[in-house]
Design a protein around this motif. Structure first.
Motif, short mmCIF file in Angstrom:
data_model
loop_
_atom_site.label_atom_id
_atom_site.label_comp_id
_atom_site.label_asym_id
_atom_site.label_seq_id
_atom_site.Cartn_x
_atom_site.Cartn_y
_atom_site.Cartn_z
N THR A 1 -7.20 -7.03 -3.02
CA THR A 1 -7.57 -6.02 -2.03
C THR A 1 -8.95 -5.47 -2.34
OG1 THR A 1 -6.98 -3.93 -1.00
CG2 THR A 1 -6.47 -4.15 -3.33
N PHE B 1 -4.99 -7.28 1.55
CA PHE B 1 -5.77 -6.20 2.12
C PHE B 1 -7.22 -6.46 1.73
CE2 PHE B 1 -2.41 -3.44 3.43
CZ PHE B 1 -1.35 -3.67 2.57
N LYS C 1 0.83 -1.18 0.00
CA LYS C 1 0.00 0.00 0.00
C LYS C 1 0.88 1.24 0.00
CE LYS C 1 -4.41 1.51 1.78
NZ LYS C 1 -5.49 1.23 2.72
#
Length: 421
Positions: free
Chosen positions: A70, A87, A5
């Protein structure tokens, strides 16, 4: 290989010069369920940036292997040396299962891509029962000759809308989407409509025969209860098998066929013997449960012992007019506006009042030709006379001359004069 991220919660930055490739998916509307995005070379370079917008899931795919995923919006950096981060919030367990099912080691990379899935609730999907559903209505019972209460079978049609949401991206990808470049909701809603109606029929049967059965005209107010039953009994299993979850549905209207409407009319007035007996028994049941009115309610109980035939003839004296007419008529009048007009669309079930379906554009079905029975003259649209059972001959169309092929309506060809049998 995985995602790192980079900038949480920021998808509109000006960092264009800081990455090799930029992969994103704009404008995922209500009609788009999945979009495949990759680079010109089909390879995602280390350090490339992937932007995930709100209500999107991004799945990194490499020739049959799910590398990472994610469902959290933001900007991510693709790093081939990192391990999967997954995620995902609520989708974390789904992503891990995807990784385990799709991964097989030692396979050289041939194509890398990012699959973007739309996780919004997909709204405004219509359904309608093209053919009537049989429903056993215990709120308007009929009675046998020995006084036993029996639910009345009515033919009903239901119209409404449902919403759905992608629930398991791995299952959806494996069982339906595959590695398509784009998947629109139109590719599945036609089949889902049939499955929603099948699930709805199972739920309606459950409501009609449960411990607290409801009437046919009460169905539009019971959608929350119907959804609870559907989830408990997994009546929507075929839909879940695609990785899709029904979020909700509403029944907007319920209509009855003519026979069922006629039954309700008779129920209002006690027009048949069975219905009159039913009204009398209902009055007795009410009186039995009312301490203040028990004496009055059972003043005529001796008359019931004389036989239902005699008691049925004296219904006008036994049953208060309000019980006979006022309340059933009020219920019927309240339900009447819910009944849609027109012919059901053969494709989606929407009522058609013109030449084409206002929802999907399907041409309205042609009206059946009315024919007369050759024996008794009764008019019918079927293959047999409803009065005497005589077969109705099919239309043979105009005759043709065996010599020149001209259409002939009489006994001789108007062109060449050849007799036509």
């Amino acid at each position: 290989m995985g995602l790192i991220k980079a900038i949480a919660g920021s998808i509109g930055g000006t960092l264009k010069d800081q990455w090799l490739d930029l992969i994103k998916c704009d404008n995922m509307d209500m009609d788009t369920l999945m979009v495949k995005q990759t680079t010109k070379t089909g390879q995602i370079s280390k350090g490339s940036r992937i932007i995930v917008a709100p209500s999107q899931v991004a799945v990194i795919y490499d020739s049959g292997v799910v590398l990472d995923a994610t469902a959290e919006e933001g900007v991510y950096t693709f790093d081939q040396s990192s391990s999967p981060s997954f995620f995902g919030g609520q989708f974390g367990p789904v992503f891990k299962e995807m990784w385990q099912r799709f991964t097989y080691g030692g396979t050289p990379a041939k194509e890398q891509a990012v699959f973007f899935f739309n996780t919004k609730e997909i709204l405004d999907n219509k359904f309608g029962t093209a053919t009537p559903i049989m429903f056993q209505d215990w709120k308007h019972p009929s009675y046998t000759e020995d006084g036993q209460k029996d639910g009345t079978f009515m033919n009903i049609r239901c119209y409404g809308k449902y919403t759905f949401q992608l629930d398991d991206m791995g299952v959806f990808m494996r069982n339906h989407a595959g590695t398509s470049n784009i998947v629109k909701k139109d590719a599945i809603t036609e089949q889902m409509r049939s499955e929603v109606i099948a699930a709805l029929q199972s739920v309606i049967n459950e409501l009609g025969s449960g411990a607290d059965p409801i009437g046919a005209l009460e169905l539009p107010s019971k959608t929350q209860k119907m959804k609870e039953i559907m989830d408990e009994r997994v009546f929507d299993a075929p839909i879940r098998a695609r990785g899709i979850r029904l979020v909700g549905f509403t029944i907007e209207s319920v209509s009855l066929d003519e026979e069922s409407k006629e039954f309700l009319r008779k129920y209002q007035t006690g027009g048949s013997g069975n219905l009159a007996r039913g009204s009398m028994l209902n009055t007795m049941e009410t009186a039995a449960g009312n301490a203040g009115g028990a004496g009055t309610g059972f003043m005529g109980i001796g008359m019931a012992g004389m036989g239902f035939g005699t008691a049925g003839n004296m219904m006008g004296n036994m049953v208060p007019p309000q019980h006979q007419q006022q309340q059933p008529q009020q219920n019927y009048q309240q339900a009447a506006p819910q009944q849609p007009q027109g012919v059901p669309c053969p494709n989606c079930g929407t009522p058609i009042t013109g030449k084409f379906c206002p929802e999907c554009g399907t041409p309205a079905p042609a009206p059946k030709a009315v024919k007369k029975c050759p024996k008794c003259g009764t008019e019918t649209t079927g293959k047999f006379c409803p009065e005497c059972g005589t077969p109705i001959p099919a239309d043979e169309g105009p005759k043709k001359c065996p010599k020149c092929g001209t259409e002939v309506t009489g006994k001789f060809c108007p062109e060449c004069g050849t007799p036509v049998a």
